[in-house]
Write a protein that holds these residues in place. Structure first.
Motif, PDB file in Angstrom:
ATOM      1  N   VAL A 366       0.978  -1.140  -0.053  1.00  0.00           N
ATOM      2  CA  VAL A 366      -0.004   0.095  -0.170  1.00  0.00           C
ATOM      3  C   VAL A 366       0.863   1.301   0.084  1.00  0.00           C
ATOM      4  O   VAL A 366       0.273   2.240   0.244  1.00  0.00           O
ATOM      5  CB  VAL A 366      -1.024   0.128   1.348  1.00  0.00           C
ATOM      6  CG1 VAL A 366      -1.672  -1.194   1.109  1.00  0.00           C
ATOM      7  CG2 VAL A 366      -0.319  -0.120   2.571  1.00  0.00           C
ATOM      8  N   GLY A 367       2.200   1.094  -0.206  1.00  0.00           N
ATOM      9  CA  GLY A 367       2.841   2.216  -0.234  1.00  0.00           C
ATOM     10  C   GLY A 367       4.204   2.647   0.561  1.00  0.00           C
ATOM     11  O   GLY A 367       4.644   3.812   0.443  1.00  0.00           O
TER      12      GLY A 367
ATOM     13  N   GLY B  57       4.588  -4.236  -9.202  1.00  0.00           N
ATOM     14  CA  GLY B  57       5.843  -3.791  -8.619  1.00  0.00           C
ATOM     15  C   GLY B  57       6.135  -4.319  -7.276  1.00  0.00           C
ATOM     16  O   GLY B  57       7.299  -3.842  -6.324  1.00  0.00           O
ATOM     17  N   LEU B  58       5.596  -5.375  -6.754  1.00  0.00           N
ATOM     18  CA  LEU B  58       6.058  -6.285  -5.609  1.00  0.00           C
ATOM     19  C   LEU B  58       7.122  -7.064  -5.954  1.00  0.00           C
ATOM     20  O   LEU B  58       7.931  -7.481  -4.868  1.00  0.00           O
ATOM     21  CB  LEU B  58       4.983  -6.950  -4.810  1.00  0.00           C
ATOM     22  CG  LEU B  58       3.746  -6.124  -4.570  1.00  0.00           C
ATOM     23  CD1 LEU B  58       2.412  -6.817  -4.248  1.00  0.00           C
ATOM     24  CD2 LEU B  58       4.080  -4.931  -3.186  1.00  0.00           C
ATOM     25  N   ASP B  59       7.595  -7.650  -6.864  1.00  0.00           N
ATOM     26  CA  ASP B  59       8.525  -8.466  -7.288  1.00  0.00           C
ATOM     27  C   ASP B  59       9.601  -7.907  -8.504  1.00  0.00           C
ATOM     28  O   ASP B  59       8.951  -7.818  -9.442  1.00  0.00           O
ATOM     29  CB  ASP B  59       7.768  -9.918  -7.949  1.00  0.00           C
ATOM     30  CG  ASP B  59       8.624 -10.891  -8.069  1.00  0.00           C
ATOM     31  OD1 ASP B  59      10.162 -10.635  -8.245  1.00  0.00           O
ATOM     32  OD2 ASP B  59       8.327 -12.125  -8.383  1.00  0.00           O
ATOM     33  N   LEU B  73       9.456   0.256 -14.757  1.00  0.00           N
ATOM     34  CA  LEU B  73       9.481  -0.301 -13.065  1.00  0.00           C
ATOM     35  C   LEU B  73      11.011  -0.774 -12.953  1.00  0.00           C
ATOM     36  O   LEU B  73      11.249  -0.347 -11.927  1.00  0.00           O
ATOM     37  CB  LEU B  73       8.634  -1.256 -12.897  1.00  0.00           C
ATOM     38  CG  LEU B  73       6.968  -1.260 -13.006  1.00  0.00           C
ATOM     39  CD1 LEU B  73       6.416  -2.524 -12.392  1.00  0.00           C
ATOM     40  CD2 LEU B  73       6.529   0.136 -12.343  1.00  0.00           C
ATOM     41  N   GLY B  74      11.586  -1.242 -14.044  1.00  0.00           N
ATOM     42  CA  GLY B  74      12.677  -1.602 -13.806  1.00  0.00           C
ATOM     43  C   GLY B  74      13.735  -0.464 -13.336  1.00  0.00           C
ATOM     44  O   GLY B  74      15.048  -0.561 -12.874  1.00  0.00           O
ATOM     45  N   ARG B  75      13.472   0.819 -14.012  1.00  0.00           N
ATOM     46  CA  ARG B  75      14.372   1.798 -13.717  1.00  0.00           C
ATOM     47  C   ARG B  75      13.914   2.695 -12.515  1.00  0.00           C
ATOM     48  O   ARG B  75      14.653   3.610 -12.116  1.00  0.00           O
ATOM     49  CB  ARG B  75      14.390   2.862 -14.899  1.00  0.00           C
ATOM     50  CG  ARG B  75      14.786   2.237 -16.186  1.00  0.00           C
ATOM     51  CD  ARG B  75      14.568   3.178 -17.558  1.00  0.00           C
ATOM     52  NE  ARG B  75      15.009   2.603 -18.556  1.00  0.00           N
ATOM     53  CZ  ARG B  75      16.414   2.695 -18.960  1.00  0.00           C
ATOM     54  NH1 ARG B  75      17.046   3.478 -18.378  1.00  0.00           N
ATOM     55  NH2 ARG B  75      16.567   2.236 -20.115  1.00  0.00           N
ATOM     56  N   MET B  76      13.131   2.435 -11.573  1.00  0.00           N
ATOM     57  CA  MET B  76      12.745   3.060 -10.410  1.00  0.00           C
ATOM     58  C   MET B  76      13.278   2.581  -9.454  1.00  0.00           C
ATOM     59  O   MET B  76      13.496   1.437  -9.131  1.00  0.00           O
ATOM     60  CB  MET B  76      11.017   3.179 -10.406  1.00  0.00           C
ATOM     61  CG  MET B  76      10.440   3.552 -11.643  1.00  0.00           C
ATOM     62  SD  MET B  76       8.471   3.143 -11.487  1.00  0.00           S
ATOM     63  CE  MET B  76       7.957   4.810 -10.263  1.00  0.00           C
ATOM     64  N   SER B  77      13.323   3.630  -8.318  1.00  0.00           N
ATOM     65  CA  SER B  77      14.261   3.233  -6.955  1.00  0.00           C
ATOM     66  C   SER B  77      13.228   2.471  -6.017  1.00  0.00           C
ATOM     67  O   SER B  77      11.631   2.672  -6.498  1.00  0.00           O
ATOM     68  CB  SER B  77      14.594   4.676  -6.407  1.00  0.00           C
ATOM     69  OG  SER B  77      13.424   5.514  -6.177  1.00  0.00           O
ATOM     70  N   ASP B  78      13.641   1.907  -5.188  1.00  0.00           N
ATOM     71  CA  ASP B  78      12.324   1.361  -4.320  1.00  0.00           C
ATOM     72  C   ASP B  78      11.406   2.528  -3.821  1.00  0.00           C
ATOM     73  O   ASP B  78      10.293   2.012  -3.830  1.00  0.00           O
ATOM     74  CB  ASP B  78      13.115   0.878  -3.162  1.00  0.00           C
ATOM     75  CG  ASP B  78      12.137   0.576  -2.008  1.00  0.00           C
ATOM     76  OD1 ASP B  78      11.828  -0.753  -2.180  1.00  0.00           O
ATOM     77  OD2 ASP B  78      11.937   0.880  -0.861  1.00  0.00           O
ATOM     78  N   ALA B  80      10.468   5.266  -5.105  1.00  0.00           N
ATOM     79  CA  ALA B  80       9.777   5.731  -6.192  1.00  0.00           C
ATOM     80  C   ALA B  80       8.607   4.776  -6.591  1.00  0.00           C
ATOM     81  O   ALA B  80       7.504   4.969  -6.728  1.00  0.00           O
ATOM     82  CB  ALA B  80      10.536   6.130  -7.683  1.00  0.00           C
ATOM     83  N   LEU B  81       8.946   3.394  -6.616  1.00  0.00           N
ATOM     84  CA  LEU B  81       8.051   2.237  -6.852  1.00  0.00           C
ATOM     85  C   LEU B  81       6.950   2.188  -5.700  1.00  0.00           C
ATOM     86  O   LEU B  81       5.760   2.172  -5.854  1.00  0.00           O
ATOM     87  CB  LEU B  81       8.834   1.219  -6.901  1.00  0.00           C
ATOM     88  CG  LEU B  81       8.123  -0.295  -7.558  1.00  0.00           C
ATOM     89  CD1 LEU B  81       7.552   0.201  -8.997  1.00  0.00           C
ATOM     90  CD2 LEU B  81       9.384  -1.276  -7.584  1.00  0.00           C
TER      91      LEU B  81
END
Lengths: 463, 232
Positions: A366-367, B57-59, B73-78, B80-81
């Motif tokens: 949830v964020g 974006g959980l895995d 999604l692969g380029r995003m930081s934790d 940002a995700l």
């Protein structure tokens, strides 16, 4: 994540996992209590020993003792004469980097005896031999009311030839051979706590005198003694003719000589000149060097040694080292308790993280960021540490109170027996709380990292 | 041309398990437009849940490319995700994943804990509005243990909708419900899709949920069975 949200999360955790958290907090509380109790005990004991018995922030340096004249010297009437400390030496000591102030002392260079004490003891007692010295009045400034410990001849009274000419308890201060003197108020004198203790614990019981507590002595301040200058049980001064003056006790001070009476420096210098000559008036018997801090004392001792001066008493330094060593040892024990407690926090938090993998994963879904999950875990540990610290501090204070009570009730009276054996300065409270929170947080860092690394996909799938 | 809500290119996912490695997804290429209701059908172990976790974006242990609303999604930081998940995605799980130490309304407002811009009053008002809409207004102070399975799933849906996401990812949302309750949940998804133009991706092995979707993707052994991709 907002602080309010973090607080809400932590508050919920405290409510639902209070048993597990209380169990792990117990160790931290015990460690904090142990640490604070022992540190407070060490500080308290050191305060008594180094503040009242052996002051550590000042060192008294004295010149070499008079040389042994040997049998022949004794037969020929010779004898060693103390070298003394010159005003130049005093200036050199004052210039030392670690010294904040130098207070020279001048011992009696003549025999004296005293009689008095009726106001306190019911009848006069005498001292056949009265040692004494003179100090800069500023040395006793903290112990004596302002204006009491000063040379009475700074404001001399009217001219006189004998005591009958002086009113209101004054006496005629007239050196031998002088045509006339000046009326003088009784010379102020101070005594040491050590002397009071010796009197109370040894002399008073032997003679059936009442003990002289500080309060009683305070009430009796203003009583006068008569002092015979230039003559004592053991003999007479080489110069001058013996005469009698009046003295008045004005206070108790750590700066007073341990055995005898201490007077303002100018008074003793005048008497030494009269009964011992100019050299006895100019060369000091010792010098008290006030250090900027306890750590500077060693440097001052070394510098004094290069000038041929040695410490009159090194017990303060020895006691300081001993107390510091014992404190370090006890703190080490408390530190070990805290480290063990931190591992208990680790176990508890590891179990909590394992148990809450699905919850953590949900928060991630949830964020929540990994950092926020870690911060949540560490914050919970910090709050646990805070409460454990508060309990530990309270326990330490209660134990100290009980120990003081037991000491007051069960221990026999002894010299310098303090009202409390503990000192709780404000920084000790902060230190105890800081260590409690620190070790809790350290214990939770591993679990917090594990929490931040929980794989949300796997945890939500239940694997 | 509008940016698709979801696009994957050459998406593969291998689960490492000691000496055994299992390929959950193999070269999956899908595209979901905004406002679509897509159902991913497939038997157990076909990779449906893995696909949902990767898209959500959980895995992050996948190979290939996954884009959500045009963002790789692969380029995003934790961080940002996490922000993307919080702001744009709502999750509904088969096992609800409600927090049993919290009340219904506290469960619904859980996502707001991690919303740096959210305000407490607005979030509680939104939660009440959702509970009203889902027929749970009178259960706000109850705990999940006091609710039926259908009510729990509605609480989970309310939680997923709290921050007004653009994409709802549902993993077997009716899998733990009886037929009648499951039917009501399916009706709810249809309503959300119809009235709010919410993009919904639901993975299931139940045909009844698939019938409510606007498009069906069939997954077999980690591969999208292109021959069986069909409108519902």
């Amino acid at each position: 994540m907002k602080l309010a949200a973090l607080v809400r999360l932590v508050r919920r955790d405290l409510a639902r996992a209070r048993r597990a958290l209380a169990g792990s907090a117990f160790g931290i509380a015990a460690g904090t209590a142990t640490l604070v109790f022992f540190l407070a005990l060490g500080l308290g004991v050191r305060s008594v020993l180094l503040g009242e018995v052996f002051p550590i922030d000042r060192i008294e340096l004295e010149p070499p003792k008079a040389k042994d004249p040997g049998l022949l010297g004794l037969l020929l009437g010779g004898g060693g004469e103390p070298t003394g400390i010159s005003p130049d030496d005093v200036a050199k000591l004052a210039a030392l980097p670690g010294a904040s102030r130098v207070r020279p002392k001048l011992s009696f260079a003549f025999p004296a005896s005293a009689r008095g004490g009726r106001e306190i003891l019911g009848h006069d007692v005498g001292a056949g031999e009265l040692p004494g010295d003179g100090i800069d009045p500023a040395l006793a400034a903290n112990d004596v009311k302002p204006g009491l410990f000063v040379d009475p001849m700074d404001t001399p009274g009217p001219a006189c030839t004998d005591d009958a000419a002086c009113a209101g308890g004054a006496y005629c201060e007239r050196a031998e051979g002088a045509a006339e003197g000046r009326c003088s108020a009784p010379v102020p004198a101070i005594v040491s706590r050590y002397l009071v203790e010796i009197f109370d614990k040894s002399i008073a019981p032997a003679h059936g005198f009442p003990a002289v507590g500080e309060t009683l002595l305070g009430r009796a301040q203003g009583i006068t003694f008569t002092i015979r200058l230039g003559e004592s049980l053991l003999g007479r001064a080489k110069l001058g003719s013996p005469r009698t003056i009046k003295a008045r006790i004005v206070g108790i001070s750590g700066s007073a000589t341990d055995l005898g009476l201490t007077f303002p420096l100018g008074v003793v210098r005048r008497w030494n000149r009269e009964f011992g000559g100019d050299r006895a008036a100019e060369r000091y018997s010792s010098a008290v060097v006030e250090a900027r801090s306890g750590a500077e004392v060693a440097g001052i001792i070394d510098a004094g040694a290069r000038m041929g001066l040695s410490p009159k008493d090194t017990r303060a330094r020895d006691v300081s080292v001993l107390v510091s060593g014992v404190m370090a040892l006890l703190s080490l024990v408390a530190g070990i308790v805290l480290v063990v407690s931190a591992s208990s926090i680790t176990q508890t938090f590891r179990a909590l993280v394992l148990e809450r993998r699905a919850e953590i994963a949900l928060y991630r879904a949830v964020g929540a960021t990994a950092g926020e999950i870690g911060a949540w875990t560490v914050s919970l540990a910090a709050v646990v540490g805070f409460f454990a610290g508060a309990v530990g501090l309270l326990v330490a204070r209660i134990l100290a109170f009980l120990a003081d009570w037991a000491a007051a009730e069960k221990l026999p009276d002894f010299p310098f027996k303090p009202d409390t054996f503990f000192a709780f300065p404000w920084w000790l409270w902060l230190l105890g709380m800081g260590f409690s929170i620190l070790f809790s947080v350290l214990g939770a860092i591993g679990p917090a990292r594990a929490a931040a690394k929980v794989d949300p996909a796997r945890a939500l799938a239940g694997s | 041309m509008s940016v698709p809500a979801i696009r994957t290119r050459g998406l593969s996912r291998v689960h490492e398990g000691g000496r055994d490695a299992r390929r959950a997804l193999a070269d999956v290429e899908i595209s979901v437009e905004e406002g679509e209701f897509v159902c991913v059908l497939g038997p157990s172990g076909s990779g449906k849940s893995t696909l949902l976790a990767v898209i959500g974006g959980l895995d992050r242990g996948y190979q290939g490319q996954v884009e959500l609303f045009g963002e790789d999604l692969g380029r995003m930081s934790d961080a940002a995700l996490a922000r993307l998940r919080g702001e744009r995605i709502g999750f509904v799980f088969q096992h609800f994943h409600l927090l049993h130490h919290l009340t219904v309304i506290e469960n619904v407002t859980t996502p707001a804990l991690f919303d740096p811009r959210g305000d407490d009053e607005g979030c509680v008002a939104r939660a009440k509005e959702l509970l009203e809409r889902l027929g749970l207004a009178d259960r706000a102070g109850d705990t999940p243990a006091e609710l039926s399975g259908g009510q729990r799933q509605r609480v989970a849906i309310a939680r997923a909708l709290l921050r007004k996401p653009k994409l709802l990812l549902c993993d077997e949302p009716t899998g733990n419900l009886d037929e009648a309750t499951g039917a009501r949940i399916i009706e709810l998804f249809e309503e959300l899709h119809r009235e709010e133009r919410l993009t919904i991706v639901a993975v299931t092995h139940e045909e009844r949920l698939a019938r409510a979707a606007s498009r069906i993707l069939r997954l077999r052994d980690g591969r999208v069975d292109a021959a069986n991709e069909e409108p519902a």
